[in-house]
Design a protein around this motif. Structure first.
Motif, PDB file in Angstrom:
ATOM      1  N   VAL A 145      45.889  37.176  38.200  1.00 18.65           N
ATOM      2  CA  VAL A 145      44.891  36.589  37.506  1.00 18.65           C
ATOM      3  C   VAL A 145      43.567  36.604  38.774  1.00 18.65           C
ATOM      4  CG1 VAL A 145      43.901  34.173  36.606  1.00 18.65           C
ATOM      5  CG2 VAL A 145      45.775  35.114  35.778  1.00 18.65           C
ATOM      6  N   ARG A 147      40.191  34.836  40.628  1.00 19.59           N
ATOM      7  CA  ARG A 147      38.875  33.300  40.564  1.00 19.59           C
ATOM      8  C   ARG A 147      37.907  32.889  41.352  1.00 19.59           C
ATOM      9  NH1 ARG A 147      41.476  27.928  39.864  1.00 19.59           N
ATOM     10  NH2 ARG A 147      43.153  28.225  37.718  1.00 19.59           N
ATOM     11  N   VAL A 152      44.289  34.826  42.413  1.00 14.99           N
ATOM     12  CA  VAL A 152      45.002  33.319  42.156  1.00 14.99           C
ATOM     13  C   VAL A 152      46.532  33.631  41.876  1.00 14.99           C
ATOM     14  CG1 VAL A 152      45.536  31.471  40.351  1.00 14.99           C
ATOM     15  CG2 VAL A 152      43.195  32.613  40.441  1.00 14.99           C
ATOM     16  N   ALA A 155      49.783  32.057  39.066  1.00 17.58           N
ATOM     17  CA  ALA A 155      49.288  31.718  37.323  1.00 17.58           C
ATOM     18  C   ALA A 155      49.274  31.663  36.699  1.00 17.58           C
ATOM     19  CB  ALA A 155      47.605  32.238  37.326  1.00 17.58           C
ATOM     20  N   GLU A 156      50.710  30.686  36.508  1.00 16.81           N
ATOM     21  CA  GLU A 156      50.662  30.600  34.726  1.00 16.81           C
ATOM     22  C   GLU A 156      49.906  31.202  33.456  1.00 16.81           C
ATOM     23  OE1 GLU A 156      55.088  29.113  33.539  1.00 16.81           O
ATOM     24  OE2 GLU A 156      53.888  28.064  34.833  1.00 16.81           O
ATOM     25  N   SER A 198      38.900  31.589  34.652  1.00 18.78           N
ATOM     26  CA  SER A 198      39.252  32.650  35.998  1.00 18.78           C
ATOM     27  C   SER A 198      39.167  33.835  34.727  1.00 18.78           C
ATOM     28  CB  SER A 198      40.717  32.265  36.126  1.00 18.78           C
ATOM     29  OG  SER A 198      41.659  31.045  36.481  1.00 18.78           O
ATOM     30  N   ASN A 220      40.251  30.361  30.369  1.00 13.92           N
ATOM     31  CA  ASN A 220      40.952  29.418  31.148  1.00 13.92           C
ATOM     32  C   ASN A 220      41.660  28.054  29.965  1.00 13.92           C
ATOM     33  OD1 ASN A 220      38.642  28.595  29.357  1.00 13.92           O
ATOM     34  ND2 ASN A 220      37.844  27.073  31.416  1.00 13.92           N
TER      35      ASN A 220
END
Lengths: 242, 170
Positions: A145, A147, A152, A155-156, A198, A220
Protein backbone atom coordinates in the motif's frame (compact mmCIF):
# COMPACT_ATOMS: atom_id res chain seq x y z
CA UNK A 1 16.62 -37.25 -53.91
CA UNK A 2 20.29 -36.38 -54.48
CA UNK A 3 21.13 -33.13 -56.19
CA UNK A 4 23.07 -33.79 -59.42
CA UNK A 5 26.20 -31.93 -58.34
CA UNK A 6 26.61 -34.20 -55.30
CA UNK A 7 26.17 -37.58 -56.95
CA UNK A 8 27.82 -40.18 -54.74
CA UNK A 9 26.70 -43.60 -55.98
CA UNK A 10 28.47 -45.44 -53.18
CA UNK A 11 26.45 -43.55 -50.59
CA UNK A 12 23.18 -43.95 -52.49
CA UNK A 13 23.79 -47.68 -52.80
CA UNK A 14 24.79 -48.04 -49.16
CA UNK A 15 21.65 -46.34 -47.92
CA UNK A 16 19.46 -48.36 -50.27
CA UNK A 17 21.08 -51.58 -49.01
CA UNK A 18 20.76 -50.41 -45.42
CA UNK A 19 17.03 -49.76 -45.85
CA UNK A 20 16.56 -53.13 -47.57
CA UNK A 21 18.43 -54.96 -44.85
CA UNK A 22 17.27 -53.21 -41.71
CA UNK A 23 13.69 -52.10 -42.33
CA UNK A 24 12.21 -55.63 -42.42
CA UNK A 25 13.90 -56.29 -39.07
CA UNK A 26 12.38 -53.25 -37.40
CA UNK A 27 9.36 -54.38 -35.46
CA UNK A 28 8.04 -51.44 -33.43
CA UNK A 29 6.65 -52.33 -30.02
CA UNK A 30 3.22 -50.97 -30.94
CA UNK A 31 0.89 -48.39 -29.50
CA UNK A 32 -0.27 -50.48 -26.54
CA UNK A 33 2.96 -49.93 -24.57
CA UNK A 34 2.70 -46.24 -25.48
CA UNK A 35 -0.84 -46.10 -24.09
CA UNK A 36 0.24 -47.92 -20.92
CA UNK A 37 3.13 -45.52 -20.40
CA UNK A 38 0.92 -42.47 -20.93
CA UNK A 39 -1.64 -43.87 -18.48
CA UNK A 40 1.04 -44.57 -15.91
CA UNK A 41 2.52 -41.08 -16.23
CA UNK A 42 -0.93 -39.51 -15.89
CA UNK A 43 -1.63 -41.54 -12.77
CA UNK A 44 1.70 -40.52 -11.26
CA UNK A 45 0.97 -36.88 -12.03
CA UNK A 46 -2.52 -37.02 -10.56
CA UNK A 47 -1.24 -38.82 -7.47
CA UNK A 48 1.46 -36.19 -7.03
CA UNK A 49 -1.03 -33.36 -7.32
CA UNK A 50 -3.42 -35.07 -4.92
CA UNK A 51 -0.59 -35.50 -2.44
CA UNK A 52 0.35 -31.84 -2.75
CA UNK A 53 -3.29 -30.83 -2.27
CA UNK A 54 -3.56 -32.99 0.83
CA UNK A 55 -0.39 -31.43 2.24
CA UNK A 56 -1.49 -27.91 1.29
CA UNK A 57 -4.90 -28.31 2.88
CA UNK A 58 -4.16 -30.72 5.68
CA UNK A 59 -1.09 -29.19 7.28
CA UNK A 60 -2.41 -25.64 7.77
CA UNK A 61 -5.84 -26.97 8.73
CA UNK A 62 -4.27 -29.21 11.35
CA UNK A 63 -2.27 -26.27 12.64
CA UNK A 64 -5.42 -24.19 12.96
CA UNK A 65 -7.32 -26.97 14.69
CA UNK A 66 -4.40 -27.57 16.99
CA UNK A 67 -4.82 -24.14 18.58
CA UNK A 68 -1.98 -22.41 16.82
CA UNK A 69 -2.98 -19.08 18.37
CA UNK A 70 -6.02 -16.94 19.08
CA UNK A 71 -8.51 -16.63 16.26
CA UNK A 72 -8.99 -13.04 15.18
CA UNK A 73 -12.56 -11.95 14.75
CA UNK A 74 -13.50 -11.07 11.20
CA UNK A 75 -13.35 -7.37 10.45
CA UNK A 76 -16.52 -7.47 8.40
CA UNK A 77 -19.67 -9.56 8.14
CA UNK A 78 -18.32 -11.27 5.02
CA UNK A 79 -15.70 -13.92 5.52
CA UNK A 80 -12.25 -12.42 5.56
CA UNK A 81 -9.85 -14.44 3.44
CA UNK A 82 -6.55 -12.63 3.67
CA UNK A 83 -4.13 -15.53 3.45
CA UNK A 84 -6.70 -18.25 4.11
CA UNK A 85 -7.30 -21.50 2.26
CA UNK A 86 -10.71 -20.64 0.90
CA UNK A 87 -9.46 -20.48 -2.67
CA UNK A 88 -8.43 -24.11 -2.80
CA UNK A 89 -10.77 -26.57 -4.43
CA UNK A 90 -12.28 -29.10 -2.12
CA UNK A 91 -12.96 -31.60 -4.89
CA UNK A 92 -11.28 -32.54 -8.12
CA UNK A 93 -13.97 -33.69 -10.53
CA UNK A 94 -12.69 -35.81 -13.38
CA UNK A 95 -9.33 -36.09 -11.61
CA UNK A 96 -8.12 -32.95 -13.37
CA UNK A 97 -5.22 -31.13 -11.76
CA UNK A 98 -5.81 -27.83 -10.07
CA UNK A 99 -4.39 -24.93 -12.02
CA UNK A 100 -0.88 -23.92 -11.12
CA UNK A 101 -0.24 -20.20 -11.24
CA UNK A 102 3.31 -20.86 -12.37
CA UNK A 103 1.84 -22.06 -15.65
CA UNK A 104 -0.83 -19.41 -16.09
CA UNK A 105 -0.56 -16.05 -17.75
CA UNK A 106 -1.96 -13.38 -15.45
CA UNK A 107 -3.01 -9.99 -16.81
CA UNK A 108 -4.45 -7.10 -14.85
CA UNK A 109 -6.77 -4.72 -16.68
CA UNK A 110 -7.08 -0.97 -16.36
CA UNK A 111 -8.49 0.46 -13.16
CA UNK A 112 -12.16 1.28 -13.66
CA UNK A 113 -14.63 2.74 -11.20
CA UNK A 114 -18.32 2.71 -10.52
CA UNK A 115 -20.01 4.62 -7.68
CA UNK A 116 -16.79 5.40 -5.78
CA UNK A 117 -15.77 1.77 -6.11
CA UNK A 118 -12.58 1.39 -8.15
CA UNK A 119 -11.92 -2.08 -9.46
CA UNK A 120 -9.68 -4.05 -11.76
CA UNK A 121 -10.30 -7.30 -13.57
CA UNK A 122 -7.58 -9.90 -13.39
CA UNK A 123 -7.48 -12.41 -16.24
CA UNK A 124 -5.81 -15.81 -15.97
CA UNK A 125 -5.01 -17.89 -19.05
CA UNK A 126 -4.11 -21.57 -18.92
CA UNK A 127 -0.75 -21.70 -20.68
CA UNK A 128 -0.40 -25.48 -20.52
CA UNK A 129 -1.55 -28.20 -22.88
CA UNK A 130 -3.81 -29.74 -20.25
CA UNK A 131 -7.12 -28.57 -18.79
CA UNK A 132 -7.04 -27.66 -15.12
CA UNK A 133 -9.42 -26.64 -12.36
CA UNK A 134 -9.89 -23.29 -10.65
CA UNK A 135 -12.17 -23.22 -7.67
CA UNK A 136 -13.68 -20.76 -5.25
CA UNK A 137 -12.36 -17.29 -4.63
CA UNK A 138 -8.93 -15.94 -5.42
CA UNK A 139 -6.59 -15.58 -2.49
CA UNK A 140 -4.74 -12.29 -2.23
CA UNK A 141 -2.07 -11.56 0.32
CA UNK A 142 0.99 -9.39 0.96
CA UNK A 143 -0.60 -6.12 -0.12
CA UNK A 144 1.71 -3.27 -0.89
CA UNK A 145 0.00 0.00 0.00
CA UNK A 146 1.25 3.48 -0.86
CA UNK A 147 -0.02 6.90 0.16
CA UNK A 148 1.19 10.24 -1.20
CA UNK A 149 3.99 8.49 -3.02
CA UNK A 150 5.31 6.70 0.05
CA UNK A 151 5.00 3.12 1.18
CA UNK A 152 2.64 2.49 4.08
CA UNK A 153 4.27 -0.31 6.01
CA UNK A 154 2.01 -2.67 7.91
CA UNK A 155 -1.08 -1.32 6.18
CA UNK A 156 -3.79 -3.87 6.69
CA UNK A 157 -6.13 -4.90 3.93
CA UNK A 158 -9.09 -7.13 4.60
CA UNK A 159 -10.49 -9.06 1.68
CA UNK A 160 -14.17 -9.86 1.49
CA UNK A 161 -16.00 -12.04 -0.98
CA UNK A 162 -18.91 -10.65 -2.91
CA UNK A 163 -20.19 -8.46 -5.69
CA UNK A 164 -18.96 -5.06 -6.71
CA UNK A 165 -21.31 -2.43 -8.04
CA UNK A 166 -20.02 -3.11 -11.52
CA UNK A 167 -19.21 -6.81 -11.28
CA UNK A 168 -21.61 -9.37 -9.85
CA UNK A 169 -20.09 -12.20 -7.87
CA UNK A 170 -20.74 -15.50 -9.67
CA UNK A 171 -20.31 -17.34 -6.38
CA UNK A 172 -17.85 -20.04 -5.52
CA UNK A 173 -17.71 -22.88 -8.00
CA UNK A 174 -15.22 -25.07 -9.79
CA UNK A 175 -14.23 -24.07 -13.30
CA UNK A 176 -12.58 -26.34 -15.84
CA UNK A 177 -10.09 -24.19 -17.73
CA UNK A 178 -9.10 -25.75 -21.06
CA UNK A 179 -5.69 -25.12 -22.62
CA UNK A 180 -5.56 -21.42 -23.63
CA UNK A 181 -8.86 -20.94 -21.79
CA UNK A 182 -9.36 -17.97 -19.51
CA UNK A 183 -10.89 -17.22 -16.16
CA UNK A 184 -11.10 -13.90 -14.38
CA UNK A 185 -12.06 -12.18 -11.20
CA UNK A 186 -12.52 -8.60 -10.06
CA UNK A 187 -10.90 -6.81 -7.14
CA UNK A 188 -12.62 -3.71 -5.92
CA UNK A 189 -12.08 -1.14 -3.20
CA UNK A 190 -13.93 1.91 -1.90
CA UNK A 191 -12.99 5.57 -1.80
CA UNK A 192 -16.10 7.04 -0.19
CA UNK A 193 -14.80 6.96 3.38
CA UNK A 194 -13.54 10.12 5.00
CA UNK A 195 -9.81 10.24 5.36
CA UNK A 196 -6.86 10.03 3.02
CA UNK A 197 -6.98 7.77 0.00
CA UNK A 198 -4.20 5.24 -0.36
CA UNK A 199 -3.29 3.06 -3.30
CA UNK A 200 -3.14 -0.69 -3.12
CA UNK A 201 -0.23 -0.95 -5.50
CA UNK A 202 0.35 -4.69 -5.67
CA UNK A 203 -0.70 -7.93 -4.07
CA UNK A 204 0.26 -11.55 -4.34
CA UNK A 205 -2.27 -13.85 -5.91
CA UNK A 206 -1.79 -17.33 -4.57
CA UNK A 207 -3.27 -20.68 -5.48
CA UNK A 208 -0.88 -23.37 -6.52
CA UNK A 209 2.09 -21.09 -6.70
CA UNK A 210 2.23 -17.35 -6.20
CA UNK A 211 2.13 -14.46 -8.62
CA UNK A 212 2.66 -10.81 -7.80
CA UNK A 213 0.04 -8.71 -9.55
CA UNK A 214 -0.19 -4.98 -10.01
CA UNK A 215 -3.49 -3.45 -8.94
CA UNK A 216 -2.93 0.31 -8.48
CA UNK A 217 -6.35 0.57 -6.85
CA UNK A 218 -7.20 3.76 -4.96
CA UNK A 219 -8.65 2.78 -1.62
CA UNK A 220 -9.51 4.02 1.80
CA UNK A 221 -11.47 2.71 4.73
CA UNK A 222 -13.12 3.57 8.00
CA UNK A 223 -10.79 5.50 10.34
CA UNK A 224 -8.57 3.19 12.34
CA UNK A 225 -9.70 0.07 10.54
CA UNK A 226 -8.17 -2.03 7.80
CA UNK A 227 -8.76 -1.08 4.20
CA UNK A 228 -11.56 -3.22 2.82
CA UNK A 229 -11.23 -4.85 -0.56
CA UNK A 230 -13.70 -7.11 -2.28
CA UNK A 231 -13.00 -9.97 -4.65
CA UNK A 232 -15.44 -11.86 -6.81
CA UNK A 233 -15.15 -15.59 -7.36
CA UNK A 234 -13.39 -16.95 -10.42
CA UNK A 235 -15.61 -16.63 -13.47
CA UNK A 236 -15.23 -18.19 -16.89
CA UNK A 237 -13.94 -15.85 -19.58
CA UNK A 238 -12.03 -12.61 -19.40
CA UNK A 239 -14.61 -10.13 -18.08
CA UNK A 240 -15.12 -11.60 -14.60
CA UNK A 241 -18.65 -12.63 -15.48
CA UNK A 242 -19.97 -9.15 -16.25
CA UNK B 1 7.75 -40.39 -43.27
CA UNK B 2 7.85 -37.36 -45.49
CA UNK B 3 4.24 -37.80 -46.58
CA UNK B 4 1.50 -36.20 -44.55
CA UNK B 5 -0.35 -38.62 -42.31
CA UNK B 6 -3.46 -37.44 -40.54
CA UNK B 7 -6.34 -39.06 -38.71
CA UNK B 8 -5.85 -41.73 -36.11
CA UNK B 9 -2.56 -41.95 -34.27
CA UNK B 10 -2.42 -45.67 -34.94
CA UNK B 11 -2.24 -44.89 -38.67
CA UNK B 12 0.65 -42.55 -38.05
CA UNK B 13 2.35 -45.13 -35.87
CA UNK B 14 1.96 -47.81 -38.51
CA UNK B 15 3.28 -45.51 -41.20
CA UNK B 16 6.08 -43.83 -39.32
CA UNK B 17 7.41 -45.90 -36.43
CA UNK B 18 9.49 -48.27 -38.53
CA UNK B 19 10.93 -45.55 -40.73
CA UNK B 20 11.74 -43.39 -37.73
CA UNK B 21 13.47 -46.27 -35.98
CA UNK B 22 15.51 -46.87 -39.12
CA UNK B 23 16.56 -43.22 -39.27
CA UNK B 24 17.48 -43.00 -35.62
CA UNK B 25 19.35 -46.28 -35.71
CA UNK B 26 21.42 -44.91 -38.58
CA UNK B 27 21.99 -41.71 -36.64
CA UNK B 28 22.75 -43.13 -33.19
CA UNK B 29 24.19 -46.51 -34.15
CA UNK B 30 22.16 -47.93 -31.27
CA UNK B 31 19.10 -49.88 -32.31
CA UNK B 32 17.56 -50.05 -28.83
CA UNK B 33 18.04 -46.34 -28.27
CA UNK B 34 16.37 -45.66 -31.60
CA UNK B 35 13.37 -47.80 -30.63
CA UNK B 36 13.17 -46.06 -27.26
CA UNK B 37 13.26 -42.58 -28.81
CA UNK B 38 10.46 -43.47 -31.21
CA UNK B 39 8.29 -44.91 -28.44
CA UNK B 40 8.98 -41.86 -26.29
CA UNK B 41 7.97 -39.54 -29.13
CA UNK B 42 4.65 -41.34 -29.45
CA UNK B 43 4.21 -41.26 -25.66
CA UNK B 44 4.42 -37.48 -25.91
CA UNK B 45 2.22 -37.30 -28.98
CA UNK B 46 -0.63 -39.39 -27.60
CA UNK B 47 -1.88 -36.99 -24.87
CA UNK B 48 -1.60 -34.10 -27.33
CA UNK B 49 -2.99 -35.93 -30.33
CA UNK B 50 -6.16 -33.84 -30.55
CA UNK B 51 -4.02 -30.79 -31.21
CA UNK B 52 -1.24 -32.46 -33.21
CA UNK B 53 -3.70 -34.17 -35.54
CA UNK B 54 -4.83 -30.75 -36.72
CA UNK B 55 -1.31 -29.82 -37.83
CA UNK B 56 -0.50 -29.85 -41.52
CA UNK B 57 2.03 -32.62 -40.95
CA UNK B 58 1.64 -34.45 -37.62
CA UNK B 59 4.40 -36.84 -38.67
CA UNK B 60 6.85 -33.94 -38.70
CA UNK B 61 6.03 -33.21 -35.04
CA UNK B 62 6.66 -36.80 -34.03
CA UNK B 63 9.85 -36.95 -36.10
CA UNK B 64 11.20 -33.79 -34.54
CA UNK B 65 10.44 -34.99 -31.02
CA UNK B 66 11.97 -38.41 -31.71
CA UNK B 67 15.12 -36.80 -33.05
CA UNK B 68 15.30 -34.42 -30.12
CA UNK B 69 14.98 -37.33 -27.73
CA UNK B 70 17.62 -39.31 -29.56
CA UNK B 71 20.08 -36.43 -29.78
CA UNK B 72 19.83 -35.58 -26.12
CA UNK B 73 22.12 -38.00 -24.40
CA UNK B 74 20.66 -37.31 -21.00
CA UNK B 75 17.16 -37.93 -22.23
CA UNK B 76 18.25 -40.98 -24.14
CA UNK B 77 19.82 -42.58 -21.08
CA UNK B 78 16.84 -41.76 -18.90
CA UNK B 79 14.37 -42.95 -21.46
CA UNK B 80 16.31 -46.12 -22.10
CA UNK B 81 16.25 -46.93 -18.41
CA UNK B 82 12.55 -46.18 -18.12
CA UNK B 83 11.56 -48.16 -21.16
CA UNK B 84 13.91 -51.05 -20.75
CA UNK B 85 11.41 -53.29 -19.08
CA UNK B 86 8.06 -52.17 -20.42
CA UNK B 87 8.65 -51.00 -23.96
CA UNK B 88 11.35 -53.00 -25.64
CA UNK B 89 9.94 -56.05 -27.36
CA UNK B 90 11.94 -59.08 -26.40
CA UNK B 91 11.31 -60.71 -29.77
CA UNK B 92 13.21 -58.11 -31.77
CA UNK B 93 16.86 -58.93 -32.14
CA UNK B 94 18.48 -55.63 -33.04
CA UNK B 95 21.11 -55.75 -35.73
CA UNK B 96 24.65 -55.45 -34.48
CA UNK B 97 25.93 -51.99 -35.41
CA UNK B 98 29.41 -53.30 -36.17
CA UNK B 99 27.94 -55.50 -38.87
CA UNK B 100 26.62 -52.60 -40.81
CA UNK B 101 29.18 -50.71 -42.84
CA UNK B 102 26.95 -47.74 -43.31
CA UNK B 103 26.43 -47.21 -39.59
CA UNK B 104 30.14 -47.53 -39.02
CA UNK B 105 30.79 -44.89 -41.66
CA UNK B 106 28.09 -42.60 -40.28
CA UNK B 107 29.66 -42.82 -36.84
CA UNK B 108 32.79 -41.18 -38.23
CA UNK B 109 30.88 -38.08 -39.35
CA UNK B 110 30.30 -35.01 -37.19
CA UNK B 111 26.84 -35.10 -35.66
CA UNK B 112 25.35 -32.32 -37.79
CA UNK B 113 26.68 -33.86 -41.03
CA UNK B 114 25.38 -37.25 -39.94
CA UNK B 115 21.97 -35.84 -39.08
CA UNK B 116 21.69 -34.07 -42.43
CA UNK B 117 22.74 -37.14 -44.40
CA UNK B 118 20.36 -39.47 -42.55
CA UNK B 119 17.41 -37.09 -42.76
CA UNK B 120 18.08 -36.61 -46.45
CA UNK B 121 18.57 -40.24 -47.41
CA UNK B 122 16.27 -42.03 -45.01
CA UNK B 123 13.58 -39.46 -44.19
CA UNK B 124 13.58 -38.04 -47.70
CA UNK B 125 13.79 -34.46 -46.47
CA UNK B 126 15.06 -31.59 -48.57
CA UNK B 127 17.73 -29.18 -47.35
CA UNK B 128 14.97 -26.68 -46.64
CA UNK B 129 13.03 -29.16 -44.50
CA UNK B 130 16.14 -30.25 -42.60
CA UNK B 131 17.03 -26.60 -42.04
CA UNK B 132 13.54 -25.92 -40.70
CA UNK B 133 13.80 -28.88 -38.31
CA UNK B 134 17.28 -27.95 -37.07
CA UNK B 135 16.81 -24.19 -37.13
CA UNK B 136 19.63 -23.54 -39.60
CA UNK B 137 19.77 -22.07 -43.10
CA UNK B 138 19.22 -24.44 -46.04
CA UNK B 139 22.59 -23.38 -47.43
CA UNK B 140 24.24 -24.64 -44.25
CA UNK B 141 22.44 -27.95 -44.61
CA UNK B 142 23.65 -28.23 -48.21
CA UNK B 143 27.22 -27.77 -47.00
CA UNK B 144 26.70 -30.45 -44.33
CA UNK B 145 25.20 -32.78 -46.91
CA UNK B 146 28.04 -32.23 -49.35
CA UNK B 147 30.74 -32.78 -46.76
CA UNK B 148 28.91 -35.71 -45.21
CA UNK B 149 28.40 -37.48 -48.50
CA UNK B 150 31.95 -36.86 -49.63
CA UNK B 151 33.34 -38.20 -46.38
CA UNK B 152 31.01 -41.18 -46.43
CA UNK B 153 31.91 -42.06 -49.99
CA UNK B 154 35.58 -42.12 -49.03
CA UNK B 155 34.89 -44.15 -45.89
CA UNK B 156 32.73 -46.67 -47.73
CA UNK B 157 35.32 -47.12 -50.49
CA UNK B 158 38.10 -47.49 -47.92
CA UNK B 159 35.98 -49.96 -45.98
CA UNK B 160 35.23 -51.98 -49.10
CA UNK B 161 38.94 -52.09 -49.97
CA UNK B 162 39.83 -53.18 -46.47
CA UNK B 163 37.12 -55.84 -46.41
CA UNK B 164 37.92 -57.18 -49.87
CA UNK B 165 38.35 -60.90 -49.70
CA UNK B 166 36.93 -61.15 -46.22
CA UNK B 167 33.56 -62.63 -45.38
CA UNK B 168 30.54 -60.33 -45.19
CA UNK B 169 29.37 -60.04 -41.62
CA UNK B 170 25.64 -60.33 -41.08
Amino acid sequence: MSEPEFVTPEVDAAFAAFRREILPRVRPAGLDPVRRTVRRRRNVRVAGIALLAVVAIGVPAAALRGGGGPVRPAASPSPAVSGTLSGLPSTAPGALPTCNLSFMDVETGQVQANASQPFVIVKLTNATDEPCLLAGYPQLKDFHVRRDGHDVPNAEVVVQHGSLYAVPDPGAGTLRIPPAGTASFAVGTGTAYTGPVSTIATATLTFHGDKRITLNLPANGPAGQPIPATVTAYARGSDAGR
Amino acid sequence: MSETVTGDISELYAAAAGELTLQLYAYTGDFAAAQDAVQEAFCRALPRWERISRYDDPAAWVRRVAWNVATSRWRRLRTAAAHLVVQRPATVAGPEPDHVALVAALRRLPANHRRAVVLHYLAGLTAEEIGAQDGVAPATVRVWLHRGRTAMAALLIDGADTDEGSAHHV
